[in-house]
Design an enzyme around this catalytic site. Structure first.
Site, PDB file in Angstrom:
ATOM      1  CG  ASP A   1      -3.703   5.970  -7.646  1.00 30.11           C
ATOM      2  OD1 ASP A   1      -2.784   6.308  -8.378  1.00 30.11           O
ATOM      3  OD2 ASP A   1      -4.299   4.890  -7.796  1.00 30.11           O
TER       4      ASP A   1
ATOM      5  CE  LYS B   1       0.621   5.338  -6.929  1.00 37.12           C
ATOM      6  NZ  LYS B   1      -0.001   4.062  -7.373  1.00 37.12           N
TER       7      LYS B   1
ATOM      8  NE  ARG C   1      -3.090  -2.330   5.876  1.00 38.55           N
ATOM      9  CZ  ARG C   1      -3.750  -1.587   4.980  1.00 38.55           C
ATOM     10  NH1 ARG C   1      -3.298  -0.410   4.645  1.00 38.55           N
ATOM     11  NH2 ARG C   1      -4.860  -2.025   4.423  1.00 38.55           N
TER      12      ARG C   1
ATOM     13  CG  ASP D   1      -3.033  -2.682   1.655  1.00 41.18           C
ATOM     14  OD1 ASP D   1      -3.322  -1.529   1.269  1.00 41.18           O
ATOM     15  OD2 ASP D   1      -3.749  -3.662   1.434  1.00 41.18           O
TER      16      ASP D   1
ATOM     17  CG  PHE E   1       0.959  -0.882  -6.131  1.00 39.32           C
ATOM     18  CD1 PHE E   1      -0.308  -0.348  -6.279  1.00 39.32           C
ATOM     19  CD2 PHE E   1       1.233  -1.662  -5.011  1.00 39.32           C
ATOM     20  CE1 PHE E   1      -1.310  -0.599  -5.342  1.00 39.32           C
ATOM     21  CE2 PHE E   1       0.239  -1.926  -4.073  1.00 39.32           C
ATOM     22  CZ  PHE E   1      -1.029  -1.380  -4.240  1.00 39.32           C
ATOM     23  CB  VAL E   2       4.391   3.016  -3.054  1.00 40.17           C
ATOM     24  CG1 VAL E   2       5.388   3.561  -4.043  1.00 40.17           C
ATOM     25  CG2 VAL E   2       3.150   3.900  -2.999  1.00 40.17           C
TER      26      VAL E   2
ATOM     27  CE  LYS F   1      -8.193  -2.641   7.320  1.00 40.09           C
ATOM     28  NZ  LYS F   1      -7.924  -4.035   6.944  1.00 40.09           N
ATOM     29  N   GLY F   2      -4.562   2.885   5.526  1.00 36.40           N
ATOM     30  CA  GLY F   2      -3.242   3.336   5.096  1.00 36.40           C
ATOM     31  C   GLY F   2      -2.695   4.516   5.874  1.00 36.40           C
TER      32      GLY F   2
ATOM     33  CD  GLU G   1      -6.882   9.220   1.143  1.00 39.47           C
ATOM     34  OE1 GLU G   1      -6.285   8.234   1.636  1.00 39.47           O
ATOM     35  OE2 GLU G   1      -7.624   9.137   0.169  1.00 39.47           O
ATOM     36  CG  ASP G   2      -3.001   5.842   2.109  1.00 38.91           C
ATOM     37  OD1 ASP G   2      -3.826   6.541   1.482  1.00 38.91           O
ATOM     38  OD2 ASP G   2      -3.074   4.596   2.135  1.00 38.91           O
TER      39      ASP G   2
END
Ligand code: IMP
Length: 200
Positions: free
Chosen positions: A118, A146, A180, A174, A167-168, A58-59, A114-115
């Protein structure tokens, strides 16, 4: 600087809990500015094509919605859902398909939205899946990268911001389904008495 909740701040509205704090990493205005540039880059590469955006839920929701409105020309979109993270801040390393696409992508110009990139395991899984479906073009846009955390050998074609290994949350991202709705991209921090800690 750690932001303390103020009476009218978006942080309060987003439900900051005791023991957790957020630090703004990328203010919303910078995100907006970068999105305009990304949209121009993508359109320059595909001036005439209909761009079929595939958002990874959902990001991606705010990123996709804002990017779609910046892209001129024909744009359509669809969504995919995978699970790669549990309730914590570290990846399980496993990727599972939760929701597949609604429409076929064969012959289309696909932009995967994509949000955050990683470890890259999610994207690697998705790219393999999409390539088998024979799109005309397959490109990837990520808001955040990242780089330090990469395990899989993948890269995005368009990158909003390269960020450090923290971690963001916010702007769609989220922690345990919370945060969010923060407008800015923020680093989530836990104080020493907090039950949960960021492991990375
Ligand atoms: P990857 O498979 O390790 O590249 O992880 C991709 C997914 O993990 C992203 O789409 C996010 O949902 C989640 N993720 C990775 N890093 C973060 C973070 O810092 N904050 C929130 N979610 C993250």
């Amino acid at each position: 600087m750690v932001q303390k909740p103020r009476a009218h701040s978006s942080i309060v509205r987003a439900g900051l809990r005791t023991g957790e704090s957020v630090r703004v990493l990328i203010p919303h205005r910078r995100v907006e500015g970068r999105l305009k540039q990304l949209a121009r880059e993508i359109r320059r590469d595909f001036p005439k094509d209909r761009l079929h955006l595939i958002g990874v839920l959902k990001g991606c929701v705010f990123f996709l919605a804002d990017l779609a409105r910046e892209l001129g020309g024909e744009v359509s979109f669809d969504f995919m859902a995978v699970s790669s993270y549990g309730k914590g801040t570290d990846s399980s390393g496993e990727v599972k398909l939760i929701k597949d696409l609604d429409v076929r992508i064969e012959g289309k110009t696909i932009i995967v939205v994509e949000d955050i990139l990683d470890t890259g395991l999610t994207l690697k899984y998705l790219l393999r899946l999409f390539e088998e479906r024979k799109p005309k073009h397959l490109r990837v846009v990520v808001l955040l990268d990242k780089v330090e955390r990469r395990i899989a050998d993948v890269r995005a074609d368009y990158i909003g911001f390269t960020i450090p290994n923290e971690f963001v949350v916010g702007y769609g991202l989220d922690f345990d389904e919370r945060y969010r709705n923060l407008a800015d991209v923020c680093v989530l921090q836990f104080d020493s008495h907090g039950k949960t800690r960021v492991k990375k």
